[in-house]
Design an enzyme around this catalytic site. Structure first.
Site, PDB file in Angstrom:
ATOM      1  N   SER A  46       5.826 -45.946 -11.955  1.00  0.00           N
ATOM      2  CA  SER A  46       6.469 -44.645 -11.716  1.00  0.00           C
ATOM      3  C   SER A  46       7.950 -44.676 -12.097  1.00  0.00           C
ATOM      4  CB  SER A  46       6.306 -44.234 -10.249  1.00  0.00           C
ATOM      5  OG  SER A  46       6.870 -45.206  -9.383  1.00  0.00           O
ATOM      6  N   HIS A  47       8.509 -45.861 -12.405  1.00  0.00           N
ATOM      7  CA  HIS A  47       9.937 -45.936 -12.711  1.00  0.00           C
ATOM      8  C   HIS A  47      10.256 -46.770 -13.951  1.00  0.00           C
ATOM      9  CE1 HIS A  47       9.911 -44.201  -8.720  1.00  0.00           C
ATOM     10  NE2 HIS A  47      11.058 -43.662  -9.076  1.00  0.00           N
ATOM     11  N   PHE A 120      17.634 -42.950 -10.410  1.00  0.00           N
ATOM     12  CA  PHE A 120      16.363 -42.395 -10.912  1.00  0.00           C
ATOM     13  C   PHE A 120      15.373 -43.533 -11.141  1.00  0.00           C
ATOM     14  CE2 PHE A 120      14.252 -39.716 -14.413  1.00  0.00           C
ATOM     15  CZ  PHE A 120      13.797 -38.747 -13.524  1.00  0.00           C
ATOM     16  N   THR A 159      12.596 -38.712  -1.040  1.00  0.00           N
ATOM     17  CA  THR A 159      11.543 -39.731  -0.900  1.00  0.00           C
ATOM     18  C   THR A 159      12.147 -41.062  -0.446  1.00  0.00           C
ATOM     19  OG1 THR A 159      11.714 -39.857  -3.306  1.00  0.00           O
ATOM     20  CG2 THR A 159       9.773 -38.776  -2.411  1.00  0.00           C
ATOM     21  N   ASP A 177       9.864 -52.944  -1.535  1.00  0.00           N
ATOM     22  CA  ASP A 177      10.551 -51.751  -2.034  1.00  0.00           C
ATOM     23  C   ASP A 177       9.615 -50.582  -1.813  1.00  0.00           C
ATOM     24  OD1 ASP A 177      11.924 -49.806  -3.401  1.00  0.00           O
ATOM     25  OD2 ASP A 177      11.505 -50.612  -5.397  1.00  0.00           O
ATOM     26  N   HIS A 185       7.517 -39.592  -5.456  1.00  0.00           N
ATOM     27  CA  HIS A 185       7.397 -38.362  -6.239  1.00  0.00           C
ATOM     28  C   HIS A 185       6.884 -38.679  -7.646  1.00  0.00           C
ATOM     29  CE1 HIS A 185       8.864 -34.560  -8.112  1.00  0.00           C
ATOM     30  NE2 HIS A 185       8.582 -34.083  -6.915  1.00  0.00           N
ATOM     31  N   ASP A 187       4.813 -40.932  -8.512  1.00  0.00           N
ATOM     32  CA  ASP A 187       3.353 -41.138  -8.504  1.00  0.00           C
ATOM     33  C   ASP A 187       2.599 -39.813  -8.379  1.00  0.00           C
ATOM     34  OD1 ASP A 187       3.007 -43.904  -8.954  1.00  0.00           O
ATOM     35  OD2 ASP A 187       3.722 -44.321  -6.928  1.00  0.00           O
ATOM     36  N   LYS A 230       7.499 -41.936  12.465  1.00  0.00           N
ATOM     37  CA  LYS A 230       8.183 -43.224  12.245  1.00  0.00           C
ATOM     38  C   LYS A 230       8.829 -43.264  10.855  1.00  0.00           C
ATOM     39  CE  LYS A 230       5.193 -45.630  15.473  1.00  0.00           C
ATOM     40  NZ  LYS A 230       4.430 -46.830  15.801  1.00  0.00           N
ATOM     41  N   ARG A 307       2.429 -58.664  -6.635  1.00  0.00           N
ATOM     42  CA  ARG A 307       1.859 -57.984  -7.804  1.00  0.00           C
ATOM     43  C   ARG A 307       2.898 -57.904  -8.925  1.00  0.00           C
ATOM     44  NH1 ARG A 307       2.799 -53.642 -10.091  1.00  0.00           N
ATOM     45  NH2 ARG A 307       4.282 -53.121  -8.441  1.00  0.00           N
ATOM     46  N   ARG A 308       4.119 -57.573  -8.550  1.00  0.00           N
ATOM     47  CA  ARG A 308       5.169 -57.476  -9.582  1.00  0.00           C
ATOM     48  C   ARG A 308       5.395 -58.821 -10.273  1.00  0.00           C
ATOM     49  NH1 ARG A 308       9.977 -57.144  -8.893  1.00  0.00           N
ATOM     50  NH2 ARG A 308      10.214 -57.457  -6.661  1.00  0.00           N
TER      51      ARG A 308
END
Ligand code: NDP
Ligand code: PYC
Length: 335
Positions: A46-47, A120, A159, A177, A185, A187, A230, A307-308
């Site tokens: 997404s980024h 961004f 977000t 993160d 947003h 996603d 929460k 995963r990253r």
């Protein structure tokens, strides 16, 4: 969609040329290109390059200053402030980084308050490098009003992600993160593009009614915080720390309607860096590893960041994965 592979350095170089050609200084281009290529490399979909059209339409709209020169202010022994000059947050962080590191090492803790900035991107690149140097780092940034506070009906919060990084003995830093909304947003935009539904409980339509349709969320609707009240409280904290404390805008305060094409939130960012050697002792990284092992023994096999790092290792072997169409689009931007 067919996949292409590009060596990381080539992707950085391509993105640098794109940013330069589309309205940033060389210095800003280098920072944004490295950030965006790193997100793409690590599978932060997404980024990564998905964000390039948004960067470019924002630069073209005049909403952000691609040539801004951040001004670093030494406010107090543990307090660095940076006025990003209506530019991007990452060059501001870069500008104040050495002073922040000096202060954190000297005092045991220091913070950086960035204001008048646009973020961004993924947040993990802002904290992971500190943990690679043996420090603990926490960052938060607010974005644009698109999240309804718990029990409310009107979008107010951004977000608002929070990212944390800690050194881990024998491994890459332990990093999480996460957006404080049920979903980022970005996603939602990807789901809309791919014609996919959102899970229940993520969004509401323009009338405040629950919806799984990403188009309805994007067109007048809003997102919900994760975990009800929460996540809402955490998002509230991010607004206070990243905006009120830094001197930046709350997510609901800026009006970009006069800049069609503007996509980058004009807000603030807060970073807190701690030297764990001032804490219980010099074995903090070993203690992190002990905790990770205990979590693993308790059944949590996948840690945040795993995963990253896996995708990063794969990209180092094979090149960064990109959709063929995206690569063609990127190359077309500099032809
Ligand atoms: P995710 O929900 O995908 O992931 C959140 C965190 O949880 C990550 O650290 C992830 O690790 C970890 N994780 C995911 N699944 C598991 C699991 N099963 N077990 C253990 N850990 C897990 O992230 P979000 O969708 O919330 O955020 C996506 C990105 O959007 C972030 O980079 C964020 O910074 C960015 N964002 C940026 C904003 C801005 O204003 N600039 C606003 C909002 C979001 P891993 O990374 O390894 O998958
Ligand atoms: O994905 O929520 C998001 C986001 C907002 C600003 C940048 N990314």
């Amino acid at each position: 969609m067919p996949e292409a592979r590009l060596p990381f350095d080539q992707l950085v170089s391509l993105l640098t040329s794109i940013f330069r050609k589309h309205g940033t200084s060389d210095a800003v281009a280098a920072v944004l290109a490295h950030n965006c290529a790193s997100a793409q490399r690590d599978g932060s979909d997404s980024h990564g390059v998905f964000r390039i059209p948004g960067y470019l339409s924002t630069l073209a709209s005049g909403w952000v200053d691609g040539h801004a020169r951040p001004e670093v202010e030494d406010r107090a022994p543990g307090f660095v402030a940076v006025d990003a000059g209506n530019g991007f947050a990452q060059p501001a962080l870069e500008a104040g980084r050495e002073l922040l590191l000096d202060k954190a090492r000297h005092n045991g803790i220091a913070l950086m308050a960035i204001r008048n900035s646009h973020h961004f991107a993924a947040l993990w690149p802002d904290v992971e490098p500190f943990a690679s140097e043996g420090l603990v780092a926490l960052a938060m940034v607010n974005s644009m009003a698109c999240v309804v506070p718990a029990g409310g009906r009107k979008p107010l919060f951004g977000t608002n992600p929070i990212s944390f990084a800690a050194p881990r003995a024998g491994h890459e830093p332990l990093v999480f993160d996460l957006a404080t909304s049920a979903i980022a947003h970005g996603d939602v935009q990807i789901a809309a593009k791919e014609g996919k539904k959102l899970p229940e409980g993520y969004g509401v339509d323009a009338d405040g009614n629950p919806t799984c349709d990403p188009e309805k969320v994007l067109n007048g609707g809003a997102l919900l915080p994760f975990g009800g009240y929460k996540g809402s409280a955490l998002s509230m904290m991010v607004e206070l720390m990243a905006a009120a404390l830094t001197g930046g805008n709350f997510s609901f305060e800026f009006d970009w309607s006069g800049h069609p094409g503007a996509k980058t939130p004009w807000t603030g960012e807060l970073l807190i860096v701690i030297d764990p050697a001032c804490g219980a002792g010099s074995d903090f990284a070993e203690r992190t590893e002990t905790l990770v092992q205990a979590m693993s023994d308790a059944g949590q096999q996948r840690q945040p960041g795993d995963r990253r790092y896996r995708q990063r290792a794969e990209a180092q072997r094979l090149g960064v994965a990109l959709k063929e169409d995206d690569l063609t689009y990127l190359r077309g931007l500099v032809d």
